[in-house]
Write a protein that holds these residues in place. Structure first.
Motif, short mmCIF file in Angstrom:
data_model
loop_
_atom_site.label_atom_id
_atom_site.label_comp_id
_atom_site.label_asym_id
_atom_site.label_seq_id
_atom_site.Cartn_x
_atom_site.Cartn_y
_atom_site.Cartn_z
N ASP A 165 36.95 37.00 40.29
CA ASP A 165 36.26 38.25 39.95
C ASP A 165 34.76 38.07 39.80
O ASP A 165 34.10 38.86 39.12
CB ASP A 165 36.86 38.86 38.68
CG ASP A 165 36.72 37.93 37.47
OD1 ASP A 165 36.15 36.83 37.63
OD2 ASP A 165 37.17 38.31 36.38
N LYS A 166 34.21 37.05 40.43
CA LYS A 166 32.76 36.86 40.39
C LYS A 166 32.30 36.33 41.74
O LYS A 166 33.08 35.75 42.51
CB LYS A 166 32.36 35.90 39.27
CG LYS A 166 32.98 34.52 39.37
CD LYS A 166 32.59 33.66 38.18
CE LYS A 166 33.25 32.28 38.26
NZ LYS A 166 32.88 31.43 37.10
N VAL A 179 30.71 42.03 40.76
CA VAL A 179 31.88 42.67 41.33
C VAL A 179 32.13 44.00 40.63
O VAL A 179 32.09 44.09 39.40
CB VAL A 179 33.11 41.75 41.20
CG1 VAL A 179 34.36 42.46 41.71
CG2 VAL A 179 32.89 40.45 41.96
N GLU A 182 36.97 45.65 41.22
CA GLU A 182 37.82 44.53 41.65
C GLU A 182 37.54 44.03 43.07
O GLU A 182 37.27 42.85 43.28
CB GLU A 182 39.30 44.91 41.55
CG GLU A 182 40.24 43.76 41.91
CD GLU A 182 41.70 44.16 41.88
OE1 GLU A 182 42.54 43.30 42.20
OE2 GLU A 182 42.01 45.31 41.52
#
Length: 246
Positions: A165-166, A179, A182
């Motif tokens: 998620d980065k 982000v 999602e």
């Protein structure tokens, strides 16, 4: 997996099989027929084609030696922009919101007919709902990733199945990209630089880990806000799986 990556994997498998004295997957697989010619063809690749019938968009691919089959992908408009890598496609559909012309972004697989982006607003980082409405100047698809530039100068990327998620920034940013929602990343916004951003937009796979059934790919999305400047963008990992494995 895109058509070019599949070709590379088959070549590696063929070399290994030859050393072992066994038939290669490429030799063992039946030779697929080509996707037939269609009226309304928008783009074609060695593995397939994308076309429309009225306001409906279709795609066909012969990846993995599959028999050609036209699949309905979603809506089409006369202003639609399409990017197709032979298997995966991304496209825009023109609509109107609050009296303003705007686009929606779609993405899916010609192999399965499944869509993983359905009518996404083009500017996910807009300060308010009105600011998120824009039209798309250019869109690109590469395997399980897509990217686009809006007429307002925003640069956006998306992965079908992000591995984390980065994102890792490429180049220098006053505010690092992050982000959103999602699957989406807003790389940045450079109003007035749309033409330069669109012409310099790149989405490439730089490596990965896995086998013929799936794994993780690393994507790099970059643009050059200034022609003589250094590229800026993001690096992001995403999962992929083959439809040709049990």
């Amino acid at each position: 997996m895109n058509a070019r990556r599949l070709t590379s994997l088959l070549a590696v498998a063929a070399a290994g099989s030859a050393l072992a004295g066994a038939p290669s997957p490429a030799a063992a697989a039946p030779k697929a027929k080509s996707c037939p010619s269609q009226k309304g063809t928008i783009v074609k690749d060695g593995a397939g084609r994308v076309f429309h019938r009225g306001t409906r968009l279709y795609a066909c691919t012969t990846v993995y030696g599959h028999a050609p089959k036209s699949r309905y992908m979603g809506p089409w408009s006369s202003n639609t922009k399409v990017s197709f890598d032979g298997v995966n496609l991304a496209w825009t559909v023109r609509t109107t919101a609050a009296g303003k012309k705007t686009d929606r972004v779609w993405a899916g697989s010609a192999d399965t007919g499944k869509r993983w982006m359905l009518g996404q607003k083009p500017n996910p980082g807009g300060a308010d709902l009105a600011a998120r409405e824009d039209t798309v100047a250019r869109i690109v698809a590469n395997d399980r990733g897509i990217a686009w530039v809006t007429k307002g100068g925003s640069v956006v990327g998306a992965l079908q199945d992000p591995a984390e998620d980065k994102v890792a920034p490429i180049g220098s940013f006053a505010t690092p990209p992050s982000v959103l929602q999602e699957k989406l990343v807003l790389v940045g916004s450079w109003p007035g630089a749309t033409t330069q951003l669109a012409s310099s937009l790149r989405l490439v796979e730089t490596g990965g880990d896995g086998d013929e059934c799936g794994g993780v790919n690393t994507y790099e999305l970059t643009v050059r806000p200034e022609a003589a400047g250094e590229p800026v963008g993001v690096r992001w990992d995403g999962y992929w799986t083959s439809t040709n494995c049990d």
